[in-house]
Design a protein around this motif. Structure first.
Motif, PDB file in Angstrom:
ATOM      1  N   GLY A 242       0.829  -1.210   0.000  1.00 36.63           N
ATOM      2  CA  GLY A 242       0.000   0.000   0.000  1.00 36.63           C
ATOM      3  C   GLY A 242       0.863   1.259   0.000  1.00 36.63           C
ATOM      4  N   LYS A 243       1.947   1.204   0.764  1.00 42.82           N
ATOM      5  CA  LYS A 243       2.855   2.358   0.818  1.00 42.82           C
ATOM      6  C   LYS A 243       3.513   2.595  -0.539  1.00 42.82           C
ATOM      7  N   VAL A 244       3.829   1.486  -1.236  1.00 39.88           N
ATOM      8  CA  VAL A 244       4.412   1.595  -2.583  1.00 39.88           C
ATOM      9  C   VAL A 244       3.424   2.302  -3.516  1.00 39.88           C
ATOM     10  N   VAL A 245       2.164   1.849  -3.467  1.00 32.59           N
ATOM     11  CA  VAL A 245       1.130   2.450  -4.316  1.00 32.59           C
ATOM     12  C   VAL A 245       1.021   3.948  -4.020  1.00 32.59           C
ATOM     13  N   ASP A 246       1.064   4.277  -2.735  1.00 30.74           N
ATOM     14  CA  ASP A 246       0.925   5.671  -2.323  1.00 30.74           C
ATOM     15  C   ASP A 246       2.090   6.519  -2.814  1.00 30.74           C
ATOM     16  N   LYS A 247       3.256   5.937  -2.775  1.00 29.03           N
ATOM     17  CA  LYS A 247       4.448   6.646  -3.221  1.00 29.03           C
ATOM     18  C   LYS A 247       4.355   6.948  -4.721  1.00 29.03           C
ATOM     19  N   VAL A 248       3.946   5.939  -5.479  1.00 25.15           N
ATOM     20  CA  VAL A 248       3.811   6.119  -6.932  1.00 25.15           C
ATOM     21  C   VAL A 248       2.750   7.184  -7.226  1.00 25.15           C
ATOM     22  N   ARG A 249       1.653   7.139  -6.466  1.00 28.70           N
ATOM     23  CA  ARG A 249       0.602   8.151  -6.638  1.00 28.70           C
ATOM     24  C   ARG A 249       1.168   9.563  -6.439  1.00 28.70           C
ATOM     25  N   CYS A 250       1.950   9.751  -5.374  1.00 25.93           N
ATOM     26  CA  CYS A 250       2.520  11.071  -5.102  1.00 25.93           C
ATOM     27  C   CYS A 250       3.430  11.529  -6.236  1.00 25.93           C
ATOM     28  N   GLU A 251       4.266  10.615  -6.695  1.00 23.01           N
ATOM     29  CA  GLU A 251       5.192  10.963  -7.784  1.00 23.01           C
ATOM     30  C   GLU A 251       4.446  11.336  -9.058  1.00 23.01           C
ATOM     31  N   GLU A 252       3.439  10.525  -9.379  1.00 22.61           N
ATOM     32  CA  GLU A 252       2.672  10.785 -10.603  1.00 22.61           C
ATOM     33  C   GLU A 252       1.881  12.091 -10.481  1.00 22.61           C
ATOM     34  N   ASN A 253       1.401  12.361  -9.290  1.00 22.13           N
ATOM     35  CA  ASN A 253       0.652  13.598  -9.050  1.00 22.13           C
ATOM     36  C   ASN A 253       1.551  14.808  -9.282  1.00 22.13           C
ATOM     37  N   ARG A 254       2.786  14.679  -8.813  1.00 22.38           N
ATOM     38  CA  ARG A 254       3.731  15.790  -8.973  1.00 22.38           C
ATOM     39  C   ARG A 254       4.030  16.049 -10.447  1.00 22.38           C
ATOM     40  N   ARG A 255       4.118  14.945 -11.191  1.00 25.25           N
ATOM     41  CA  ARG A 255       4.473  15.050 -12.599  1.00 25.25           C
ATOM     42  C   ARG A 255       3.285  15.409 -13.493  1.00 25.25           C
ATOM     43  N   ALA A 256       2.083  15.321 -12.954  1.00 23.66           N
ATOM     44  CA  ALA A 256       0.887  15.452 -13.798  1.00 23.66           C
ATOM     45  C   ALA A 256       0.764  16.843 -14.420  1.00 23.66           C
ATOM     46  N   SER A 257       0.162  16.854 -15.606  1.00 22.66           N
ATOM     47  CA  SER A 257      -0.084  18.132 -16.286  1.00 22.66           C
ATOM     48  C   SER A 257      -1.253  18.836 -15.606  1.00 22.66           C
ATOM     49  N   LEU A 258      -1.421  20.106 -15.935  1.00 21.03           N
ATOM     50  CA  LEU A 258      -2.485  20.907 -15.307  1.00 21.03           C
ATOM     51  C   LEU A 258      -3.876  20.306 -15.477  1.00 21.03           C
ATOM     52  N   GLU A 259      -4.120  19.712 -16.664  1.00 25.38           N
ATOM     53  CA  GLU A 259      -5.443  19.120 -16.881  1.00 25.38           C
ATOM     54  C   GLU A 259      -5.616  17.842 -16.074  1.00 25.38           C
ATOM     55  N   GLU A 260      -4.493  17.133 -15.813  1.00 31.46           N
ATOM     56  CA  GLU A 260      -4.579  15.838 -15.125  1.00 31.46           C
ATOM     57  C   GLU A 260      -4.710  15.956 -13.606  1.00 31.46           C
ATOM     58  N   LEU A 290      -7.191   6.021 -13.629  1.00 31.59           N
ATOM     59  CA  LEU A 290      -6.395   4.903 -14.144  1.00 31.59           C
ATOM     60  C   LEU A 290      -6.357   4.901 -15.667  1.00 31.59           C
ATOM     61  N   ALA A 291      -7.443   5.355 -16.292  1.00 29.68           N
ATOM     62  CA  ALA A 291      -7.466   5.420 -17.754  1.00 29.68           C
ATOM     63  C   ALA A 291      -6.487   6.482 -18.262  1.00 29.68           C
ATOM     64  N   ALA A 292      -6.283   7.511 -17.442  1.00 34.66           N
ATOM     65  CA  ALA A 292      -5.422   8.615 -17.863  1.00 34.66           C
ATOM     66  C   ALA A 292      -3.954   8.392 -17.503  1.00 34.66           C
ATOM     67  N   ASN A 293      -3.710   7.542 -16.506  1.00 35.80           N
ATOM     68  CA  ASN A 293      -2.328   7.372 -16.038  1.00 35.80           C
ATOM     69  C   ASN A 293      -1.907   5.899 -16.110  1.00 35.80           C
ATOM     70  N   GLU A 294      -1.076   5.590 -17.083  1.00 36.93           N
ATOM     71  CA  GLU A 294      -0.662   4.213 -17.356  1.00 36.93           C
ATOM     72  C   GLU A 294       0.144   3.613 -16.176  1.00 36.93           C
ATOM     73  N   THR A 295       1.055   4.415 -15.615  1.00 38.57           N
ATOM     74  CA  THR A 295       1.910   3.920 -14.523  1.00 38.57           C
ATOM     75  C   THR A 295       1.064   3.484 -13.326  1.00 38.57           C
ATOM     76  N   LEU A 296       0.165   4.374 -12.915  1.00 35.51           N
ATOM     77  CA  LEU A 296      -0.696   4.052 -11.769  1.00 35.51           C
ATOM     78  C   LEU A 296      -1.564   2.840 -12.060  1.00 35.51           C
ATOM     79  N   HIS A 297      -2.008   2.740 -13.301  1.00 34.40           N
ATOM     80  CA  HIS A 297      -2.863   1.630 -13.690  1.00 34.40           C
ATOM     81  C   HIS A 297      -2.134   0.297 -13.493  1.00 34.40           C
ATOM     82  N   ARG A 298      -0.883   0.260 -13.923  1.00 35.76           N
ATOM     83  CA  ARG A 298      -0.107  -0.977 -13.815  1.00 35.76           C
ATOM     84  C   ARG A 298       0.150  -1.315 -12.341  1.00 35.76           C
TER      85      ARG A 298
END
Ligand SMILES: [Zn+2]
Length: 399
Positions: A242-260, A290-298
């Motif tokens: 769960g912590k791994v998932v949370d970490k990936v979420r934070c990273e992807e959130n930081r990298r996300a574009s304004l629309e995402e 998940l449809a918008a973010n491939e990394t999180l989906h995997r």
């Protein structure tokens, strides 16, 4: 009312009721020693010579819902020539130090399972600090000693008992759920003291021990129980993932574009929960992310597949499933997940050993609510011994 009737409600062995006084503040019962009884040593039963007498006041259960009843009785000191010392005679229904009858103390102890100590004053006219002592004395006297024979599996875990710091180590019988040991700290030594109490034969019957893989307990178990199998706890492993998932979420959130970015709002628990526990609305919002973010989906799919390990009957099948999972996790190249997979590969035998022994530390997780309840009721824990008695009582009631 005749005194005889009171005698039936307030019986004290070796004593008779001399008088009953009903005042507006309560009932006072005066006892005297039954003159027909010879003075005998409470320890060796030999006849004793009278030395002196002292009047003592103790409290007993209320009569007809009124205030607590005051019992006055003479405690008699005699000299026992057999034991070679002075001995005191008092009714065995009354606790020697607490100035209360055992039945009043047991009633308070029963109430303490359901109401806070601070409520005792209004319920039974016993101050909180006194009620706490009654409860501890009763549990010490009434709970059986831990049963250390024929144990087949153990659950070992640490629990925080004070905010920030302060841990205790808990050991439970994995089959019955009986709490066997509680010791301050979460270090090797906190567990070693438990094994010191076991005989070689008692140790030999233990086949499996469930622990969290990150703690200090593994080395102790391998040293003390070389033939037992270690099972890494399911709940801790799922928590780590769960912590791994949370970490990936934070990273992807930081990298996300304004629309995402708006897609990430409120998704933390949607990602951590099992899909079957999501509401329709949350599930739909998670699907969008998940449809918008491939990394999180995997990562999310792998998180869901990981728990399949705990559905297998045979360690061989579980091992094969887990190996396949590790391969898939590696192929994603997602750094926190790859690192987790590496740990799983190292610990694969201790994870699949679950299939054989089917033990988890779920029972210990169940203690969390009791610990906070006990701490709340006792207004912060003053004694580790008391926490042990309270948790042990609950563990015995649950089995
Ligand atoms: Zn004696």
């Amino acid at each position: 009312m005749k005194i005889k009737n009171f005698q039936a409600m307030y019986p004290f062995e070796g004593y008779v009721i001399e008088s009953v006084n009903c005042h507006s503040v309560g009932i006072q019962i005066k006892l005297r020693r039954d003159a027909r009884r010879a003075l005998r040593c409470p320890d060796c039963e030999a006849g004793m010579a009278f030395n002196r007498e002292r009047e003592i006041t103790a409290y007993d259960l209320s009569c007809g819902g009124g205030p607590v009843v005051e019992i006055r009785y003479p405690s008699i000191q005699g000299y026992c020539s057999c034991c070679g010392s002075y001995k005191t005679i008092r009714p065995k229904e009354i606790h020697p130090r607490r100035k209360a009858t055992w039945r009043l103390m047991r009633f308070v102890s029963l109430l303490a399972r359901f109401v806070p100590m601070s409520a005792m004053m209004s319920l039974v006219e016993v101050p909180a600090a006194t009620a706490w002592r009654y409860d501890k004395d009763v549990l010490e006297a009434d709970l059986p000693q831990p049963d250390l024979d024929g144990i087949e599996s153990l659950l070992v875990d640490e629990k925080a008992v004070r905010r920030g710091h302060g841990y205790v180590t808990l050991v439970l019988n994995g089959d019955t759920g009986e709490l066997l040991h509680l010791h301050e700290g979460k270090k090797k030594a906190s567990l070693e003291v438990f094994f010191e109490r076991l005989s070689d034969e008692q140790k030999a019957s233990i086949k499996a021990v469930c622990i969290d893989r990150s703690g200090a307990y593994r080395a102790v178990i391998e040293e003390q129980l070389p033939d037992a199998e270690i099972v890494f706890d399911k709940f801790h492993l799922l928590q780590n993932l769960g912590k791994v998932v949370d970490k990936v979420r934070c990273e992807e959130n930081r990298r996300a574009s304004l629309e995402e970015v708006p897609l990430f709002i409120g998704q933390r628990f949607n990602l951590l929960r099992h899909p079957e526990n999501l509401t329709e609305k949350n599930s739909a919002s998670l699907d969008k992310l998940l449809a918008a973010n491939e990394t999180l989906h995997r990562v999310y799919l792998l998180k869901d597949q990981f728990r399949l390990v705990w559905t297998y009957q045979m360690p061989g099948w579980a091992r094969r499933q887990l190996k396949g999972w590790i391969e898939m996790a590696r192929e994603t190249g997602i750094e926190p997940l790859v690192r987790f997979a590496k740990g799983v590969e190292r610990d694969i035998e201790q994870i699949v050993s679950w299939c054989k022994h089917r033990i988890t530390n779920g029972r210990i997780e169940g203690f969390n609510s009791i610990i906070s309840r006990v701490l709340f009721k006792a207004r912060g824990i003053r004694s580790i011994d008391y926490l042990f008695l309270k948790l042990r009582q609950e563990s015995l009631l649950q089995t």
